[in-house]
Design an enzyme around this catalytic site. Structure first.
Site, PDB file in Angstrom:
ATOM      1  N   GLU C  62       0.812  -1.223   0.000  1.00  9.69           N
ATOM      2  CA  GLU C  62       0.000   0.000   0.000  1.00  9.69           C
ATOM      3  C   GLU C  62       0.841   1.266   0.000  1.00  9.69           C
ATOM      4  OE1 GLU C  62      -0.617  -2.682   1.771  1.00  9.69           O
ATOM      5  OE2 GLU C  62      -2.643  -3.292   1.168  1.00  9.69           O
ATOM      6  N   HIS C 131     -11.101  -3.862   9.517  1.00 11.18           N
ATOM      7  CA  HIS C 131     -11.693  -3.735   8.179  1.00 11.18           C
ATOM      8  C   HIS C 131     -12.968  -2.917   8.199  1.00 11.18           C
ATOM      9  CE1 HIS C 131      -8.986  -7.072   7.210  1.00 11.18           C
ATOM     10  NE2 HIS C 131      -9.291  -6.952   5.948  1.00 11.18           N
TER      11      HIS C 131
HETATM   12  C1  LIG Z   1      -2.469  -4.595   4.341  1.00 10.29           C
HETATM   13  C2  LIG Z   1      -3.533  -5.366   3.674  1.00 10.29           C
HETATM   14  N1  LIG Z   1      -3.686  -5.257   2.366  1.00 10.29           N
HETATM   15  C3  LIG Z   1      -4.648  -5.954   1.726  1.00 10.29           C
HETATM   16  C4  LIG Z   1      -5.492  -6.770   2.427  1.00 10.29           C
HETATM   17  C5  LIG Z   1      -6.619  -7.528   1.718  1.00 10.29           C
HETATM   18  N2  LIG Z   1      -6.238  -8.919   1.615  1.00 10.29           N
HETATM   19  C6  LIG Z   1      -6.563  -9.816   2.556  1.00 10.29           C
HETATM   20  S1  LIG Z   1      -5.845 -11.291   2.299  1.00 10.29           S
HETATM   21  C7  LIG Z   1      -5.115 -10.759   0.889  1.00 10.29           C
HETATM   22  C8  LIG Z   1      -4.239 -11.672   0.116  1.00 10.29           C
HETATM   23  C9  LIG Z   1      -3.068 -12.087   0.933  1.00 10.29           C
HETATM   24  O1  LIG Z   1      -2.277 -12.947   0.205  1.00 10.29           O
HETATM   25  P1  LIG Z   1      -1.253 -13.912   0.919  1.00 10.29           P
HETATM   26  O2  LIG Z   1      -0.384 -13.122   1.826  1.00 10.29           O
HETATM   27  O3  LIG Z   1      -0.580 -14.693  -0.132  1.00 10.29           O
HETATM   28  O4  LIG Z   1      -2.129 -14.844   1.834  1.00 10.29           O
HETATM   29  P2  LIG Z   1      -3.262 -15.875   1.378  1.00 10.29           P
HETATM   30  O5  LIG Z   1      -4.552 -15.124   1.355  1.00 10.29           O
HETATM   31  O6  LIG Z   1      -2.890 -16.411   0.051  1.00 10.29           O
HETATM   32  O7  LIG Z   1      -3.259 -16.909   2.442  1.00 10.29           O
HETATM   33  C10 LIG Z   1      -5.429  -9.441   0.637  1.00 10.29           C
HETATM   34  C11 LIG Z   1      -4.967  -8.657  -0.528  1.00 10.29           C
HETATM   35  C12 LIG Z   1      -5.314  -6.842   3.821  1.00 10.29           C
HETATM   36  N3  LIG Z   1      -6.100  -7.584   4.593  1.00 10.29           N
HETATM   37  N4  LIG Z   1      -4.306  -6.154   4.405  1.00 10.29           N
END
Ligand SMILES: Cc1ncc(C[n+]2csc(CCOP(=O)(O)OP(=O)(O)O)c2C)c(N)n1
Ligand SMILES: Cc1ncc(C[n+]2csc(CCOP(=O)(O)OP(=O)(O)O)c2C)c(N)n1
Ligand SMILES: [Mg+2]
Ligand SMILES: [Mg+2]
Lengths: 338, 330, 330, 338
Positions: C62, C131
């Site tokens: 971000e 959130h």
């Molecule tokens: C700082 C932040 N940015 C975006 C999000 C929205 N978000 C939640 S999970 C996710 C994907 C995360 O990917 P990863 O770290 O690979 O974990 P996975 O969901 O694949 O287990 C996103 C973009 C968030 N919760 N926090």
């Protein structure tokens, strides 16, 4: 501690160092996670649970494998996809369900829900709604461990997507500079939400980034619990010896969508099916049986007992106590009048 | 209890030393707080007295440092984190606001997060827009945090010790221009409670609620106005969260007039909240005049020294504002 | 100009498409805004219509994304950045506040930073404390930013188009519960000026200044109160910086009573500023009652749905608050 | 373009590709930077300038070497220690002085001062008071370049300390994933304020981190302008060809303290003296003369002309126009009534 006489002489360390009952307990935990999430999903579909949730179905191998060698006094920090870590570390599914149902009996007294599930009594400092949020927190917990001269460790779960956050960089750098007892466990399930690792990072593996912190970077098959456990055990041992952090990357896959709103537009059915065929649970069952550590009947019994526990957990949760809406500001501070 | 003159910076340093003496779980972290002694020489030679493990220089990683403080606090330590400038809080808001402030609540009261973060803040040093902000109102907007802004050496010592004792995260805003200010400070450790405002000067004609360096400017203005027959009551707010509304209400009931003087940007700065609290309180009926706010200009802090001064309230402006308020010329 | 029913999300999408049609320097960036269509399906299938170069999925970074937007804006583009949740602004405050907001000023007016950032905000989805925040007041505190919070499909289209045209950084707060709200939206591109409040309902007895979803809750409350003979004027603030104080003053002069209804935490939320502006204005003398603020609870947003509702103003509480204000029972 | 007949046949590319007058201009720029900072320092000591400033004395080799191959339409983002970058990119020292003196004639009309010095007309998007703040901004400028199908580049200066910021990680990752025309120039002067790289990072070189982004990482002697320029020229060419970013680490040293408040407690006199002996200016002078590209008399003339320009610049600045304090909110927004 060996289940002497049962395992093949050439069995890998994983099958040597744990007793048959410990290994069967690991299988049971994998089932608990799977059935917990299936149960939660169903409850959500039936409108009994609100909000959102992130299922780790398909990733139970890394959750249980990573937490097997941990003690109660070791810490974990977890993620939005954290049910497996929580159960792996020893949480009671019925209190997790109570949390999902928003009840006072829940781990967070209904204030946190899935994204903040935590069981402090077993060292789980909490899931986290912020991608990467747990990384520096784990480093801080490890710093405390070092200051207190304990030989515990802090294990930090995070995803491939999280490794693109600045927090990842800052956390791994500090952990390494200060030689802290942290085990960084990346569950690389190929996607951060809809964005594949190919589109979000320029290196092939998250572990390739470990070199930037002069830290060992290890890659394992995250769907093979034995592979996970052995790599992690070494990382834990290294941490306990005061030699600093390790980054272990578990290659795995979530067979469900990212969250409830996912329409799976970014990946193919074939890919999903391919990974379903590599389900960590039957894989582990087969290994247990091949090593003569469990019979087919035992495996069935384990599954059924996990199912029964989950069913009872849901019932427990449904009958739980609703928080009093007048208590909305309770526990914002420690020293309030409750 | 013997009392000496100390600077504001020395008073902070003494509080930090006494906290470390009393509790081995207290440690300091930040950028250049070790051998450099801190950008404002607040930690000074503490690293020589307490060692690098308790006075830790950290890599330039504000978000990470804040998260490390959260994790260490969860695991039984009491970290005191120095931001080199409060402006760099912008890099750490995630950990401060989403984690430190909310963890206890989100986890249903099962943990607490006993950490302290110190923020050198404010303008007046010619350091321009990215090193001169007053962002206290942001953090005062966040439930789960406590926010203090001591204005004197004695207060900063006592409130910082209270902050380090506190089981919850406490944010300390320190105006850079105060660091060299001298004042009497008791030698022994003592606590000044968080959440209590202080009537710095009693008066009958108008209540001024001021924070940090503006307390001193307001007292200066009050001294001038006294010679014109205007008797100003000056309240040093001291804590921005939780706000001691009762003390302000009592004062306004007495004086019937209220002015808020603060350095942060006027819009949505702390004075907005003070004004709104009084306008919605029982004191409303006692008000004989509109509520005056003297806050920072609606601009970043400029580099040029004359512009910089023009960007925040100064004594002549405070005098004029209060005079008009009392004399009914708004 | 032909008018159709669109949802709030569709109205945003239409504005984005029309802006991209009109100006090749406009592009969209964010997390999962491409093939996924955005966490709230705002960008939908835009990636198929405009390609991956103009609807860019970014790594989960971000702070970096915000900085990329700043740099691209400096170099002649007009980026529109979607934050997946407004809560993640906490990671990007550095670039938003120290860079985007201040660059023009710090560089003596030699540049401008024409970017837009969109923040899905607010509670009500069961997504808990990290959130569900309403952090609009933070950004409204920052000179150099413009902050808008449209409450209807028609407004969000027109204001977003104005925001993309704007030479300065504009922050757009979109309440998640509004995305599915339907309303009439003209088909052609049009602009609704930033900085103008909108009288959503005229009334004689009390002025309500509300933002975002609270506009609708206030209108609902007003409808009920009308049957009791209480005639409520509802002002949709629409822009949080710069605030259209004149419209509010005019209204309060007419009604003699003011209430502010907003979802952000009450202390230092936008209602504090509205209250303070009126309390220091010429309208002060017209006030017949204290200024009421109905804002979010002094707590993070809880997960449990009943607690979650209790944490922000709801229609019954608004009705009661306004009734008491008008009937003189505070 | 070669200064044919003057240079030795075996001279390195740096001495082949620039004319003698271009090379002498580079030396002049180094002197301008040095004297600019000495002049600013003196003005500060005499109370003519307020605030703080970060001198880059000793680092002129990297500032000039890095910017030599840039065009006017290329961008740079600079740092708190940015006077050299600014002059290197083509700014007029007298307008910089006017800024330091807080005058309307200054580059930022007296609003920015040393920490925000910028000359947009020569592509300098600004110094930055936030360590690491310029990193993602440079990436964004490069993204715009790519979208506009220009073959310009964005050059991003930053320090060793800045490489521990999350912004570094996020910026380099995005630049690499998107193959953007960025040249990341790390001026590693061994310290982030008082903290040495040994104490702040676990790898020996900042360039070691490039691998985490699948980006070339190059290390050069930052005090040898020819070394710097050649490595950077290659990185620029790569960027212009659309092959993506490069990280170039210039090993250098600031012989002055970090800022006005520095008491140099974290380093030894010996270390400072050792690096003073490696001053990039005499080093370059000697090379120029050894290659027969400049005579001793020419070098003296260059220095004196730089000195004269600086002296005139200070005079210009002192006589500049003070901003009107009533205009404090001017230029906060673009569309205000000025
Ligand atoms: C700082 C932040 N940015 C975006 C999000 C929205 N978000 C939640 S999970 C996710 C994907 C995360 O990917 P990863 O770290 O690979 O974990 P996975 O969901 O694949 O287990 C996103 C973009 C968030 N919760 N926090
Ligand atoms: C985000 C941020 N953190 C801390 C500072 C204070 N500070 C200014 S310069 C500096 C050291 C930077 O080190 P480096 O990046 O190596 O650059 P150098 O000063 O050595 O040129 C620090 C800590 C700052 N300006 N911004
Ligand atoms: Mg993932
Ligand atoms: Mg450095």
């Amino acid at each position: 501690m060996n289940a002497v006489g049962k395992i093949k002489p050439n069995a890998r360390p994983f099958y040597q160092k744990y007793t048959a009952s410990q290994l069967k307990d690991a299988l049971r935990k994998m089932y608990l996670i799977r059935r917990f999430e299936e149960g939660a999903e169903e409850a959500y579909m039936r409108g009994l649970i609100h909000g959102t949730m992130h299922l780790s179905i398909g990733q139970e191998g890394s959750a249980v494998g990573a937490t097997m060698a941990l003690r109660n006094t070791d810490y974990i920090t977890s993620t939005h996809r954290g049910h497996g870590h929580c159960i792996g570390k020893g949480a009671d599914p019925k209190l997790m369900f109570a949390e999902f149902f928003g009840k006072e009996e829940g781990y967070c007294r209904g204030r946190g829900g899935s994204m903040h599930i935590a069981d402090v009594s077993t060292g789980n400092l909490g899931a986290n709604g912020i991608v990467g949020g747990g990384l520096p927190i784990a480093v801080g917990a490890a710093l405390a461990i070092k200051k207190q001269k304990r030989d515990d460790v802090a294990m930090c779960f995070f995803g491939d997507g999280a490794s693109n956050e600045g927090a990842f960089h800052e956390a791994l750098n500090m952990a390494s500079v200060w030689k802290l007892p942290v085990v960084f466990v990346c569950e690389n399930n190929k996607y951060g939400m809809s964005v594949s690792t190919e589109r979000s990072m320029a290196v092939a593996n998250v572990a390739d980034r470990a070199a930037a912190y002069a830290m060992p970077g290890v890659i394992v098959d995250g769907n093979a619990i034995a592979d996970v456990e052995e790599a992690i055990a070494e990382a834990i041992a290294r941490a306990r010896r005061g030699e600093g952090p390790t980054l272990v990357e578990c290659k795995t896959y979530r067979t469900r969508g990212h969250s409830r709103s996912d329409r799976n537009r970014y990946r193919t059915k074939e890919e999903i099916e391919e990974w379903k065929a590599r389900d960590p649970i039957p894989h582990f069952e087969a290994e247990l049986m091949a090593h003569g550590l469990a019979t087919a009947a035992e495996v069935t019994a384990i599954r059924e007992s996990a199912e029964a526990e989950i069913a009872a957990g849901i019932e427990f949760a449904r009958l739980g106590t609703d928080p009093n809406p007048s208590e909305v500001t309770r526990d914002v501070y420690s020293n309030e009048a409750a | 209890m013997s009392v000496r003159e100390l600077t504001y910076a020395q008073a902070i340093q003494e509080a930090l030393a006494q906290a470390m003496d009393a509790d081995p779980s207290v440690f300091l972290m930040g950028e250049d707080i070790g051998v450099y002694g801190g950008a404002f020489q607040v930690t000074g030679d503490l690293v020589h007295r307490y060692g690098e493990d308790r006075v830790m220089d950290a890599p330039i990683s504000e978000l990470g440092q804040a998260g490390v403080a959260v994790g260490a606090a969860l695991a039984g330590c009491r970290p005191v984190l120095e931001f080199q400038f409060s402006d760099f809080a912008t890099l750490a808001m995630e950990q401060i606001v989403n984690q430190a402030a909310k963890l206890r609540f989100m986890l249903g009261g099962k943990v607490n997060v006993p950490l302290v973060m110190r923020f050198p803040a404010g303008s007046g040093t010619g350091a321009a827009a990215q090193h001169s902000q007053s962002l206290d109102a942001w953090l005062a907007h966040v439930p789960g945090l406590k926010v203090i802004q001591p204005s004197t050496p004695a207060d900063v010592k006592g409130m910082l010790l209270a902050a380090i004792d506190d089981p919850d995260p406490v944010m300390v805003f320190e105006h850079k221009l105060l660091y060299k200010m001298k004042g009497e400070v008791p030698e022994e450790p003592y606590r000044i409670p968080i959440g209590k405002a202080h009537v710095a000067r009693e008066g009958r004609d108008v209540t001024v609620v001021a924070t940090s360096i503006m307390v001193h400017k307001s007292l200066e203005a009050a001294a001038t106005l006294a010679s014109e027959g205007i008797d100003v009551e000056v309240i040093d707010l001291r804590t921005l969260r939780p706000i001691d509304t009762a003390t302000i209400i009592d004062s306004v009931k007495k004086t019937s007039r209220l002015a808020c003087v603060y350095e942060g940007v006027k819009t949505l700065g702390i004075g907005a909240e003070i004004s709104a609290r009084i306008a919605e309180s029982e004191a409303f009926d006692y008000l004989d005049a509109p509520i005056l706010r003297l806050g920072g200009a609606e601009s970043p802090i400029p580099y040029n020294p004359e512009l910089e001064k023009a960007a925040v309230p100064q004594v002549p402006g405070i005098i004029e504002g209060l005079r008009n308020l009392v004399r009914g010329r708004m």
